[in-house]
Design an enzyme around this catalytic site. Structure first.
Site, PDB file in Angstrom:
ATOM      1  N   HIS A   1      -5.596  -3.108   7.152  1.00  0.00           N
ATOM      2  CA  HIS A   1      -5.034  -4.110   5.996  1.00  0.00           C
ATOM      3  C   HIS A   1      -4.369  -4.820   6.988  1.00  0.00           C
ATOM      4  O   HIS A   1      -3.262  -5.441   5.719  1.00  0.00           O
ATOM      5  CB  HIS A   1      -4.303  -3.335   4.899  1.00  0.00           C
TER       6      HIS A   1
ATOM      7  N   TYR B   1       0.796  -1.234  -0.102  1.00  0.00           N
ATOM      8  CA  TYR B   1      -0.296   0.120   0.131  1.00  0.00           C
ATOM      9  C   TYR B   1       0.633   1.108   0.159  1.00  0.00           C
ATOM     10  O   TYR B   1       0.151   2.546   0.042  1.00  0.00           O
ATOM     11  CB  TYR B   1      -0.915  -0.139   1.323  1.00  0.00           C
ATOM     12  N   GLN B   2       2.426   1.020   0.631  1.00  0.00           N
ATOM     13  CA  GLN B   2       2.895   2.367   0.286  1.00  0.00           C
ATOM     14  C   GLN B   2       2.976   2.854  -1.082  1.00  0.00           C
ATOM     15  O   GLN B   2       3.235   3.733  -1.374  1.00  0.00           O
ATOM     16  CB  GLN B   2       4.215   2.213   0.889  1.00  0.00           C
TER      17      GLN B   2
ATOM     18  N   HIS C   1       1.183 -17.140   9.638  1.00  0.00           N
ATOM     19  CA  HIS C   1       3.159 -16.821   8.798  1.00  0.00           C
ATOM     20  C   HIS C   1       4.118 -17.498   9.819  1.00  0.00           C
ATOM     21  O   HIS C   1       3.548 -17.999  10.482  1.00  0.00           O
ATOM     22  CB  HIS C   1       1.967 -15.278   9.444  1.00  0.00           C
TER      23      HIS C   1
ATOM     24  N   GLU D   1      22.961 -33.098 -14.636  1.00  0.00           N
ATOM     25  CA  GLU D   1      22.772 -33.799 -14.130  1.00  0.00           C
ATOM     26  C   GLU D   1      23.914 -33.867 -13.358  1.00  0.00           C
ATOM     27  O   GLU D   1      24.221 -35.383 -12.631  1.00  0.00           O
ATOM     28  CB  GLU D   1      22.495 -35.131 -14.255  1.00  0.00           C
TER      29      GLU D   1
ATOM     30  N   ARG E   1      -6.457 -12.546  -2.822  1.00  0.00           N
ATOM     31  CA  ARG E   1      -7.060 -11.647  -3.322  1.00  0.00           C
ATOM     32  C   ARG E   1      -7.012 -12.026  -4.973  1.00  0.00           C
ATOM     33  O   ARG E   1      -5.875 -12.452  -5.712  1.00  0.00           O
ATOM     34  CB  ARG E   1      -7.194  -9.978  -2.472  1.00  0.00           C
TER      35      ARG E   1
END
Length: 730
Positions: free
Chosen positions: A406, A251-252, A457, A658, A431
Site C-alpha cells: 500500500h 491502515y493503522q 507527491h 467585503e 479509489r
C-alpha cells in the site's frame, strides 16, 4: 469453562438486580425495559443503545435476508452481508444488555441461514485475480471482517440456543469459515499484513468461543505454530517502537480493531499472556499514535489512504473504549466526545460514565518524531505542530519506509495543514470505496499510474521517473535516514536523507516550522539538497489547495488547449496550464487563497529553471481522478542542485464585510548560501526582520558552528537552528 469474548459482561449491577425482581410476564413490554435501562445509562451510552435498537428494528422488520454472494464492493449482496454482520454483532450485545429474547432469536435465525448457505459457497464470482477470493465477499479480507463481528454476536447468544441449533451453527458456519480463513487462505493468513490481522483475529476468537485450542494456537502463532507468522508476530513486525504502523495512518486505523478486540479476548481467556503488556504495551501505544496522526480528526493521507476517513470510525470507537478502560487516560475521553460515539461494551459504558462525570481533558496533540520499522530504523514520520489540532498548524515530513504493497513512491514528501484545512496536499488513494460504479469500489487503475507515482507527491523526481523506478519490492529494501529532529518552540526542524531511490543520486531535505518576528503565523522553510552524478532533470512538485490570486512572474498560458506534461510515471495525467522562467527570488512566487487566508509559496529559482503550473486529470477518460493543482519547479543540471523555498500564511479575506487585509506576501526576500558544508536560508520580512535557518548536517548536537551569509556572521550549536537576527522597524 471458556471465557467471554467481550472484555467484561454488559449487564450492569443495577439492571441485574432490577431484572431479578421483575416477574417474567408477557405483559412487560420491551419499551418499559428500555426506559428502565436508560435511567442507569450515561447519555453517550444510552444514545448508542438507542441507535442499535433502531438499526435492529429495521433489520428485523426486513426479515432474514442472506443472499447468494454475487456483487463486488458497493453492490447489493456485498452491502447486505455487511449489514448482516453488523446486525449479528449489535443484536448479540443488545441481548446481553437487555435480556430481550427477540434479539437472540433474530441473531440465531440469521446465523442459521448462513449455516445453510455457507457450505455451498465457492470462490466469489466477483473475485479479483490479484487478491485472495472470499466466499461471502469479493476478497477474503471482508470475510475476515464478517467473522470478527459475527463471532462476537454469536458468543453473546450461544448459550441461549438449543443444542441442535448450536451444533449446526458451530459446525456448518463458524468451523467451516475458520477453516477457510486459515488453511483455506494460507497465503493471506500467513502474511505480515492487515488482511492477516483480521483473519487471525476472526479465527482466534472463533477458537475461544468454540473451545478449539488449535484455532487459537494457529491464530496466535501461525499455521506452523512456530511464531514466524500469526497475530503475535504481526504485533511485533507491523509496528515501530513508537507505535507507528508501517502501512501508514489509514491502515493503522483499519488494523486497530482486530488488534484490540482480539487482544481483549486473549486477555479474558488467557490472562497469563498479559497481551496488553506485550512488547512494551505496543497496542495501547499504537492507539495513541493513531490519534496523533490526525488533523481536525482526519488522518494524514499517507500511502493508499481514503481521504474522508477520520476518528469517527468503528475501529476507533472500539480502540478508544478499550484503551480508556486500560489506562483511564482523560485525554481519550475528549476524543470520544469528539467522536460522539462509543461501543456497546462495558469499556464503552465506562467511557460514557466518565465523560458524563466531567473527567475529560484535552488530548495532548503534540510535535513528535515517530520512528518506522520494527526496530525503529526504517525512517520516520516527523509531525511538527503549532497551536491546536483543529485550526493551528501541522507540518508533516514523511520520511518513512515504503509501507509494503500500500506504499507510495514518495520519499521525503511533506504535507501542511493550517486554519482547519490541508494547504499542501497529498493525493492519497485513487479509489471510491464501495461505490460499485467505480470498478466495484476497488482501487482504480489510476492508483498505480498516478496515486503511487512520485510526481503525485511533494518530493523530488529525477529524469521523469518515480523513486525506485516504481518497483515496490526494491523500495521495500531501503528507507530514508532521519538525521535530525527538534520540537523546540518557534524553531521546529526535521531533516532526513534518502539514498538509493535513484542510481547515483541522493537527496537530503530539511523542513522547518519557524516563528518569525513580525509575522502572524508560522512559516514553513524547505531546503532540499540534491547530490547527483551526471546530467539530470530535477522536478520538484508542490501540490496545493486554493485559488491563485497572484503570480510573481510572466506566464505563457495555454488558453486554447492544454498539453500533457509527459507520457508515463504519472506525467501522462498532468495538464500543463502555464509555464514560465522566473529569473529572481523576488519574482518567484505564487499566492493563493484557501477559505479566508492567503498563502504564498516563494522559492529561489536556479539558473535556467522553469516553473510549470499544472493540474491533474489528463488521460482520464473515466473521470477517476480529482482535479487538483500543482506547481512544478524544473531544473536541468549537471551534478546536483538545491531547492530552497518558504511557504507563508498571511492576511484575511472577510467576505461578509467585503474586507481584505494583507493579501500580499509579508516576505521581502529569501536568500540561500552554501558556506562549506553548511546550508543557510536567510528570510527577510517587509518590516526588515531577518532570520536564518542554518543547517550544519553535523549530528554532534554539542558542536558549535558559525558561517557567513550576506556579510553577516551567524552562530549556532548542533545540527540545525533558527537564528533571529532582528533588524525590523519598530
Amino acid at each position: 469453562m471458556r471465557g467471554s469474548l467481550l472484555l467484561i459482561t454488559f449487564l450492569c449491577t443495577a439492571y441485574t438486580a432490577a431484572a431479578a425482581e421483575t416477574p417474567t410476564s408477557s405483559q412487560v413490554s420491551s419499551v418499559v425495559a428500555a426506559n428502565s435501562l436508560k435511567t442507569d445509562m450515561a447519555p453517550l451510552f444510552a444514545q448508542e443503545v438507542e441507535r442499535s435498537r433502531k438499526f435492529l428494528a429495521l433489520m428485523m422488520d426486513a426479515g432474514v435476508v442472506v443472499p447468494v454472494p454475487k456483487d463486488p464492493g458497493g453492490g447489493y449482496t456485498h452491502e447486505q452481508h455487511k449489514q448482516n454482520y453488523t446486525a449479528i454483532y449489535q443484536g448479540g450485545q443488545l441481548y446481553k444488555l437487555t435480556g430481550e429474547q427477540k434479539y437472540a432469536d433474530y441473531v440465531r435465525d440469521v446465523l442459521l441461514a448462513y449455516a445453510e448457505i455457507y457450505p455451498t459457497l465457492g470462490e466469489h464470482p466477483a473475485r479479483k485475480d490479484s487478491q485472495g477470493s472470499g466466499r461471502l465477499f469479493w476478497q477474503v479480507l471482508n470475510d475476515a471482517m464478517w467473522m470478527v463481528d459475527s463471532i462476537q454476536g454469536y458468543e453473546a447468544i450461544r448459550d441461549s440456543l438449543s443444542e441442535v441449533d448450536r451444533k449446526n451453527i458451530d459446525d456448518n458456519l463458524f468451523r467451516k469459515a475458520a477453516e477457510f480463513l486459515s488453511t483455506g487462505s494460507a497465503v493471506t493468513f500467513s502474511k505480515i499484513h492487515n488482511h492477516a490481522t483480521w483473519a487471525t483475529a476472526g479465527v482466534g476468537m472463533t477458537g475461544y468461543v468454540l473451545g478449539e485450542k488449535e484455532l487459537v494456537d494457529i491464530a496466535l502463532l501461525g499455521l506452523d505454530k512456530n511464531g514466524e507468522t500469526g497475530f503475535l508476530r504481526q504485533s511485533e513486525l507491523l509496528f515501530s517502537p513508537d507505535g507507528y504502523y508501517t502501512e501508514g495512518p489509514y491502515y493503522q486505523r483499519f488494523a486497530l480493531k482486530p488488534f484490540v478486540v482480539f487482544a481483549g479476548a486473549i486477555e479474558n481467556n488467557d490472562p497469563a499472556r498479559k497481551i496488553f503488556e506485550h512488547r512494551d504495551g505496543i497496542l495501547l501505544k499504537a492507539l495513541r499514535t493513531t490519534i496523533q496522526l490526525t488533523y481536525d480528526g482526519y488522518f494524514f493521507p499517507f500511502n493508499d489512504a481514503i481521504r474522508d476517513k477520520s476518528l469517527k470510525t468503528d475501529e476507533l470507537y472500539h480502540g478508544v473504549a478499550v484503551a480508556y478502560s486500560k489506562t483511564r487516560d482523560p485525554g481519550l475521553l475528549s476524543i470520544a466526545q469528539w467522536q460522539g460515539r462509543t461501543v456497546l461494551t462495558d469499556a464503552g459504558k465506562l467511557v460514557a460514565n466518565d465523560l458524563a462525570a466531567g473527567k475529560a481533558k484535552p488530548f495532548p496533540f503534540q510535535s513528535m518524531l515517530l520512528s518506522d520499522g520494527r526496530e525503529g530504523d526504517q525512517g520516520a514520520v516527523a509531525v511538527l505542530r503549532n497551536g491546536d489540532s483543529t485550526s493551528g498548524q501541522a507540518l508533516i515530513a514523511k520520511n518513512s519506509s515504503q509501507g509494503m504493497g500500500h506504499g507510495h513512491f514518495d520519499k521525503l514528501s511533506w504535507q501542511y495543514y493550517d486554519n482547519g484545512h490541508e494547504i499542501v496536499s497529498d493525493y492519497g488513494a485513487a479509489r471510491f470505496l464501495n461505490i460499485e460504479a467505480k470498478h466495484g469500489g476497488r482501487y482504480l487503475p489510476e492508483n498505480e499510474t498516478w496515486g503511487k507515482q512520485t510526481i503525485a507527491h511533494n518530493t523530488l523526481v529525477v529524469d521523469g521517473k518515480s523513486h525506485f523506478d516504481g518497483d515496490a519490492e526494491a523500495a521495500d529494501k531501503l528507507a530514508p535516514e532521519q538525521l535530525h529532529f527538534s520540537d523546540k518552540a518557534g524553531s521546529q526542524i526535521s531533516t532526513a536523507k534518502m539514498t538509493g531511490a535513484y542510481p547515483g543520486v541522493d537527496f537530503t531535505r530539511t523542513l522547518a516550522l519557524l516563528e518569525l518576528d513580525g509575522l502572524n503565523h508560522p512559516l514553513v522553510a524547505d531546503v532540499m539538497r540534491v547530490n547527483g552524478q551526471g546530467s539530470h532533470q530535477y522536478d520538484m512538485p508542490l501540490h496545493y489547495n486554493g485559488h491563485i490570486m497572484r503570480v510573481g512572474f510572466d506566464l505563457k498560458s495555454n488558453v486554447e488547449s492544454r498539453p500533457v506534461l509527459g507520457s508515463d510515471n504519472g506525467y501522462q495525467h498532468i495538464w500543463v496550464d502555464a509555464t514560465a522562467n522566473p529569473e529572481s527570488a523576488d519574482k518567484a512566487f505564487v499566492t493563493w487563497i484557501n477559505d479566508d487566508r492567503f498563502y504564498t509559496s516563494r522559492w529561489i529559482p536556479q539558473a535556467g529553471s522553469e516553473a510549470i503550473l499544472a493540474e491533474s486529470g489528463a488521460n482520464d477518460p473515466e473521470f477517476n481522478l480529482r482535479r487538483e493543482q500543482m506547481i512544478v519547479q524544473r531544473v536541468k543540471a549537471a551534478g546536483g542542485s538545491v531547492f530552497a523555498s518558504v511557504l507563508e500564511a498571511h492576511g484575511r479575506y472577510d467576505g461578509a464585510a467585503e474586507r481584505t487585509t494583507d493579501s500580499d506576501s509579508q516576505i521581502k526576500s529569501i536568500q540561500h548560501t552554501r558556506d562549506g558544508d553548511v546550508d543557510l536560508l536567510l528570510i527577510e520580512t517587509l518590516t526588515g526582520e531577518k532570520s536564518v535557518l542554518a543547517i550544519s548536517y553535523d549530528q554532534d548536537e554539542t558542536k558549535k558552528h558559525n558561517a557567513m551569509i550576506n556579510g553577516t556572521k551567524v552562530n549556532w550549536t548542533g545540527f540545525a537552528d533558527h537564528i533571529r537576527l532582528g533588524g525590523g522597524s519598530q
